[in-house]
Design a protein around this motif. Structure first.
Motif, PDB file in Angstrom:
ATOM      1  N   THR A  51       0.851  -1.192   0.000  1.00 40.07           N
ATOM      2  CA  THR A  51       0.000   0.000   0.000  1.00 40.07           C
ATOM      3  C   THR A  51       0.881   1.235   0.000  1.00 40.07           C
ATOM      4  O   THR A  51       1.755   1.379   0.868  1.00 40.07           O
ATOM      5  CB  THR A  51      -0.920   0.012   1.226  1.00 40.07           C
ATOM      6  OG1 THR A  51      -1.727  -1.167   1.217  1.00 40.07           O
ATOM      7  CG2 THR A  51      -1.829   1.233   1.191  1.00 40.07           C
ATOM      8  N   ASP A  97       0.603   5.365  -0.082  1.00 43.22           N
ATOM      9  CA  ASP A  97      -0.290   6.532   0.043  1.00 43.22           C
ATOM     10  C   ASP A  97      -1.753   6.111  -0.040  1.00 43.22           C
ATOM     11  O   ASP A  97      -2.580   6.757  -0.717  1.00 43.22           O
ATOM     12  CB  ASP A  97       0.027   7.568  -1.046  1.00 43.22           C
ATOM     13  CG  ASP A  97       1.425   8.155  -0.906  1.00 43.22           C
ATOM     14  OD1 ASP A  97       2.019   8.535  -1.929  1.00 43.22           O
ATOM     15  OD2 ASP A  97       1.914   8.225   0.248  1.00 43.22           O
ATOM     16  N   GLY A  98      -2.075   5.020   0.615  1.00 41.15           N
ATOM     17  CA  GLY A  98      -3.451   4.569   0.681  1.00 41.15           C
ATOM     18  C   GLY A  98      -3.928   3.788  -0.532  1.00 41.15           C
ATOM     19  O   GLY A  98      -5.084   3.344  -0.571  1.00 41.15           O
ATOM     20  N   VAL A  99      -3.072   3.618  -1.506  1.00 39.78           N
ATOM     21  CA  VAL A  99      -3.450   2.897  -2.725  1.00 39.78           C
ATOM     22  C   VAL A  99      -2.775   1.527  -2.728  1.00 39.78           C
ATOM     23  O   VAL A  99      -1.560   1.434  -2.522  1.00 39.78           O
ATOM     24  CB  VAL A  99      -3.035   3.687  -3.990  1.00 39.78           C
ATOM     25  CG1 VAL A  99      -3.369   2.888  -5.244  1.00 39.78           C
ATOM     26  CG2 VAL A  99      -3.717   5.050  -4.000  1.00 39.78           C
ATOM     27  N   ILE A 100      -3.553   0.485  -2.972  1.00 41.06           N
ATOM     28  CA  ILE A 100      -3.002  -0.870  -3.043  1.00 41.06           C
ATOM     29  C   ILE A 100      -2.370  -1.073  -4.420  1.00 41.06           C
ATOM     30  O   ILE A 100      -3.034  -0.877  -5.449  1.00 41.06           O
ATOM     31  CB  ILE A 100      -4.081  -1.928  -2.790  1.00 41.06           C
ATOM     32  CG1 ILE A 100      -4.638  -1.773  -1.367  1.00 41.06           C
ATOM     33  CG2 ILE A 100      -3.517  -3.330  -2.996  1.00 41.06           C
ATOM     34  CD1 ILE A 100      -5.822  -2.675  -1.080  1.00 41.06           C
ATOM     35  N   VAL A 101      -1.104  -1.468  -4.413  1.00 42.41           N
ATOM     36  CA  VAL A 101      -0.374  -1.752  -5.645  1.00 42.41           C
ATOM     37  C   VAL A 101      -0.085  -3.248  -5.684  1.00 42.41           C
ATOM     38  O   VAL A 101       0.389  -3.816  -4.695  1.00 42.41           O
ATOM     39  CB  VAL A 101       0.935  -0.957  -5.711  1.00 42.41           C
ATOM     40  CG1 VAL A 101       1.693  -1.288  -6.990  1.00 42.41           C
ATOM     41  CG2 VAL A 101       0.649   0.540  -5.629  1.00 42.41           C
ATOM     42  N   ARG A 102      -0.359  -3.859  -6.810  1.00 46.84           N
ATOM     43  CA  ARG A 102      -0.198  -5.302  -6.942  1.00 46.84           C
ATOM     44  C   ARG A 102       0.487  -5.613  -8.254  1.00 46.84           C
ATOM     45  O   ARG A 102       0.284  -4.907  -9.244  1.00 46.84           O
ATOM     46  CB  ARG A 102      -1.583  -5.960  -6.896  1.00 46.84           C
ATOM     47  CG  ARG A 102      -1.593  -7.439  -6.684  1.00 46.84           C
ATOM     48  CD  ARG A 102      -3.023  -7.942  -6.587  1.00 46.84           C
ATOM     49  NE  ARG A 102      -3.687  -7.949  -7.872  1.00 46.84           N
ATOM     50  CZ  ARG A 102      -4.964  -8.336  -8.021  1.00 46.84           C
ATOM     51  NH1 ARG A 102      -5.679  -8.693  -6.977  1.00 46.84           N
ATOM     52  NH2 ARG A 102      -5.509  -8.330  -9.216  1.00 46.84           N
TER      53      ARG A 102
END
Length: 115
Positions: free
Chosen positions: A98, A100-105
């Motif tokens: 995560t 800055d609050g964004v989930i990266v996958r």
């Protein structure tokens, strides 16, 4: 920001695989990393988590004692060692974080356990 998984493949039940997750574009050493998986026709399942310094790990009961996650912050890489694999471990495996609050996958790597 990029996460790239590798190391998947076809393995027989009882076998082992080691997955890798190579990270770039963010402060890797400050980030915890999660492994999740998705079997065909099913939702995402949490597999493991490792803290930013590698000191703390966590697993669900379904993989505890069989899977081990580790990291090398000098190489910006996280690993998932999978032993005693079962047919029900067949899935696409992803690493995620995560930022800055964004989930990266990442795009994932396929693991197939079959005889």
């Amino acid at each position: 920001v990029q996460l790239v998984e590798s190391g998947g493949g076809l393995v027989q039940p009882g076998g082992s695989l080691r997955l890798s997750c190579a990270a770039s574009g963010f402060r890797f050493s400050a980030s915890s990393i999660t492994w999740v998986r998705q079997a065909p026709g099913k939702g995402l399942e949490w597999v493991s988590n490792i803290s930013n310094d590698g000191d703390v790990t966590a697993y669900p009961d379904s993989v505890k004692g069989r899977f081990t996650t580790s990291r090398d912050n000098a190489k910006n890489t996280v690993y998932l060692q999978m032993n005693s694999l079962k047919t029900e471990d067949t899935a696409r495996y992803y690493c995620a974080t995560t930022i800055d609050g964004v989930i990266v996958r990442g795009q994932g790597t396929q693991v197939t356990v079959s005889s």
